[in-house]
Enzyme design. Structure first.
Site, PDB file in Angstrom:
ATOM      1  N   CYS A   1       0.869  -1.175   0.000  1.00  9.75           N
ATOM      2  CA  CYS A   1       0.000   0.000   0.000  1.00  9.75           C
ATOM      3  C   CYS A   1       0.905   1.225   0.000  1.00  9.75           C
ATOM      4  O   CYS A   1       2.040   1.170   0.479  1.00  9.75           O
ATOM      5  CB  CYS A   1      -0.910  -0.004   1.222  1.00  9.75           C
ATOM      6  SG  CYS A   1      -2.223   1.240   1.150  1.00  9.75           S
TER       7      CYS A   1
ATOM      8  N   LYS B   1     -12.251  -4.822   2.562  1.00  7.84           N
ATOM      9  CA  LYS B   1     -11.677  -3.889   3.530  1.00  7.84           C
ATOM     10  C   LYS B   1     -12.607  -2.691   3.657  1.00  7.84           C
ATOM     11  O   LYS B   1     -12.798  -1.924   2.715  1.00  7.84           O
ATOM     12  CB  LYS B   1     -10.278  -3.440   3.086  1.00  7.84           C
ATOM     13  CG  LYS B   1      -9.600  -2.485   4.078  1.00  7.84           C
ATOM     14  CD  LYS B   1      -8.202  -2.113   3.604  1.00  7.84           C
ATOM     15  CE  LYS B   1      -7.523  -1.158   4.558  1.00  7.84           C
ATOM     16  NZ  LYS B   1      -6.168  -0.790   4.102  1.00  7.84           N
TER      17      LYS B   1
ATOM     18  N   ARG C   1      -2.910   3.685  12.180  1.00 11.11           N
ATOM     19  CA  ARG C   1      -2.415   4.855  11.447  1.00 11.11           C
ATOM     20  C   ARG C   1      -1.381   5.614  12.256  1.00 11.11           C
ATOM     21  O   ARG C   1      -0.462   6.209  11.694  1.00 11.11           O
ATOM     22  CB  ARG C   1      -3.591   5.742  11.043  1.00 11.11           C
ATOM     23  CG  ARG C   1      -4.448   5.072   9.969  1.00 11.11           C
ATOM     24  CD  ARG C   1      -5.709   5.819   9.647  1.00 11.11           C
ATOM     25  NE  ARG C   1      -6.487   5.077   8.654  1.00 11.11           N
ATOM     26  CZ  ARG C   1      -7.729   5.376   8.301  1.00 11.11           C
ATOM     27  NH1 ARG C   1      -8.345   6.406   8.878  1.00 11.11           N
ATOM     28  NH2 ARG C   1      -8.371   4.645   7.398  1.00 11.11           N
TER      29      ARG C   1
ATOM     30  N   LYS D   1     -11.400  -7.352   6.580  1.00  7.98           N
ATOM     31  CA  LYS D   1     -10.830  -6.405   7.532  1.00  7.98           C
ATOM     32  C   LYS D   1     -11.811  -5.248   7.744  1.00  7.98           C
ATOM     33  O   LYS D   1     -12.264  -4.669   6.756  1.00  7.98           O
ATOM     34  CB  LYS D   1      -9.493  -5.873   6.989  1.00  7.98           C
ATOM     35  CG  LYS D   1      -8.790  -4.869   7.898  1.00  7.98           C
ATOM     36  CD  LYS D   1      -7.533  -4.320   7.243  1.00  7.98           C
ATOM     37  CE  LYS D   1      -6.843  -3.311   8.172  1.00  7.98           C
ATOM     38  NZ  LYS D   1      -5.666  -2.698   7.530  1.00  7.98           N
TER      39      LYS D   1
ATOM     40  N   SER E   1      -6.242  -2.996  14.781  1.00  5.10           N
ATOM     41  CA  SER E   1      -5.651  -2.258  15.898  1.00  5.10           C
ATOM     42  C   SER E   1      -6.690  -1.713  16.867  1.00  5.10           C
ATOM     43  O   SER E   1      -6.493  -1.748  18.084  1.00  5.10           O
ATOM     44  CB  SER E   1      -4.792  -1.111  15.353  1.00  5.10           C
ATOM     45  OG  SER E   1      -5.589  -0.204  14.577  1.00  5.10           O
TER      46      SER E   1
ATOM     47  N   TYR F   1      -2.729  -8.662  16.837  1.00  4.81           N
ATOM     48  CA  TYR F   1      -1.689  -8.127  17.717  1.00  4.81           C
ATOM     49  C   TYR F   1      -1.673  -8.869  19.057  1.00  4.81           C
ATOM     50  O   TYR F   1      -0.710  -8.758  19.814  1.00  4.81           O
ATOM     51  CB  TYR F   1      -1.922  -6.635  17.954  1.00  4.81           C
ATOM     52  CG  TYR F   1      -1.945  -5.825  16.682  1.00  4.81           C
ATOM     53  CD1 TYR F   1      -0.766  -5.401  16.080  1.00  4.81           C
ATOM     54  CD2 TYR F   1      -3.151  -5.520  16.052  1.00  4.81           C
ATOM     55  CE1 TYR F   1      -0.780  -4.682  14.893  1.00  4.81           C
ATOM     56  CE2 TYR F   1      -3.175  -4.798  14.869  1.00  4.81           C
ATOM     57  CZ  TYR F   1      -1.993  -4.392  14.285  1.00  4.81           C
ATOM     58  OH  TYR F   1      -2.019  -3.691  13.105  1.00  4.81           O
TER      59      TYR F   1
END
Length: 345
Positions: free
Chosen positions: A137, A216, A226, A269, A295, A334
């Site tokens: 990306c 997405k 971000r 996602k 996240s 994560y």
């Protein structure tokens, strides 16, 4: 002391015969484990890593407690930790300083960028012990923070879809040359899977796979990422290229298009807020499905645990089981390494 005597008013002589007793299968922990429908193994996880250029100490990410940006050396240490825990799949994101960014995202195709360097180093250190995925990306490489190249239009600045494909394919090619097993385009440009597949094939990388971020959504749950990748857009939002959160049939269309263009795996996602999409997509494709436990989903559980309102181990376990149960073959999370180390799964 509990009073376990039956109330005198209970009609014990009433005719009653119960033949179906689902609780029989829940009576003990050993029995529950033996009939559990959903299981998680270390190999079901893809561990995400943020890689910095140069050398230096790891950097904590305030929005993602327990997650760090690493130099290549730091990443290798974390990769060893992942292997010890049995997590053999890794997804790499490059983090670039502001001075390296430009409107075209040209640093994305630098063979000496942090991701290509990390891939080469991992190949030298671990050979084929791991499956290495690389995010493709432009957002972490463009000065404007958008996932494609901009163009002027009568309605103002817009993403130039087809011009963006060339830079994305150049980035994917550099990652393939470094030794990536899969490139994972997350930009949501139309046609990028087919374009990248053709470029890789023509360059001789026919064995490098494409994990497409096929579904997405333009989600509020990306905020901590971000910050981690330093990739927030400097103006506007990404609603013109990421999917509308209200749509489900569109997800089936996006996945079918990417499969037809040559994707080897498909991703949904975020994961937790889109379990219905995972469940709807699962019977529609034979390809492996990946879910990204993003996240914001991670940060919510961390914040709730820190506030003392959730048992973190149970909440993480329930979340990951739900994603797997909905149809995911692999989960980007994560939580993965911590959950395995702490015995939460």
């Amino acid at each position: 002391m509990l009073d376990l005597k039956e109330p005198k008013t209970l009609p014990l002589d009433a005719p009653f015969r119960l033949t179906q007793r689902p609780r029989r299968l829940r009576a003990t922990a050993a029995l529950r484990e033996s009939v559990a429908e959903t299981h998680l193994r270390p190999t079901d996880f893809i561990a995400p890593f943020f890689v910095l250029p140069g050398r230096g100490p790891s950097e904590a990410i305030p929005a993602l407690p327990g997650v760090y940006r690493h130099s290549v050396e730091g990443f290798l240490r974390e990769a060893e930790r992942a292997l010890r825990l049995g997590v053999r799949s890794w997804l790499l994101f490059g983090v670039m300083p502001e001075e390296a960014k430009d409107p075209l995202g040209q640093s994305s195709a630098d063979p000496e960028g942090p991701v290509p360097q990390a891939v080469r180093a991992a190949r030298r250190a671990f050979g084929e012990e791991a499956v290495i995925y690389t995010d493709v990306c432009l957002c972490a490489h463009t000065s404007h923070g958008h996932c494609g190249v901009l163009k002027e239009t009568p309605r103002g600045l817009r993403i130039d879809n087809d011009r963006s494909l060339r830079q994305l394919a150049a980035m994917a090619l550099v990652h393939a040359e470094a030794g990536a097993d899969f490139v994972a385009p997350s930009d949501m440009m139309d046609g990028r899977v087919g374009y990248i597949r053709r470029v890789l094939d023509e360059a001789g990388f026919i064995e490098v796979g494409v994990l497409s971020y096929a579904v997405k959504y333009a989600s509020a749950f990306y905020g901590p990422f971000r910050e981690a990748a330093k990739s927030a857009p400097s103006f506007g939002d990404r609603a013109s290229y990421q999917m509308d959160v209200r749509n489900a049939r569109e997800a089936l269309r996006e996945a079918a298009l990417d499969e037809a263009e040559g994707a080897d795996m498909l991703m949904v996602k975020p994961a937790l807020a889109y379990l219905d999409i995972l469940a709807r997509l699962r019977p529609s494709t034979p390809l492996p499905l990946v879910a990204y436990n993003v996240s914001g989903e991670y940060a919510m559980l961390k914040a709730a645990a820190q506030a003392g309102v959730l048992d973190e181990a149970r909440a993480v376990r329930e979340t990951l089981w739900a994603i797997k149960r909905a149809g995911a073959d692999l989960i980007v999370s994560y939580h993965a390494l911590e959950a395995l180390e702490q015995g939460w799964l």
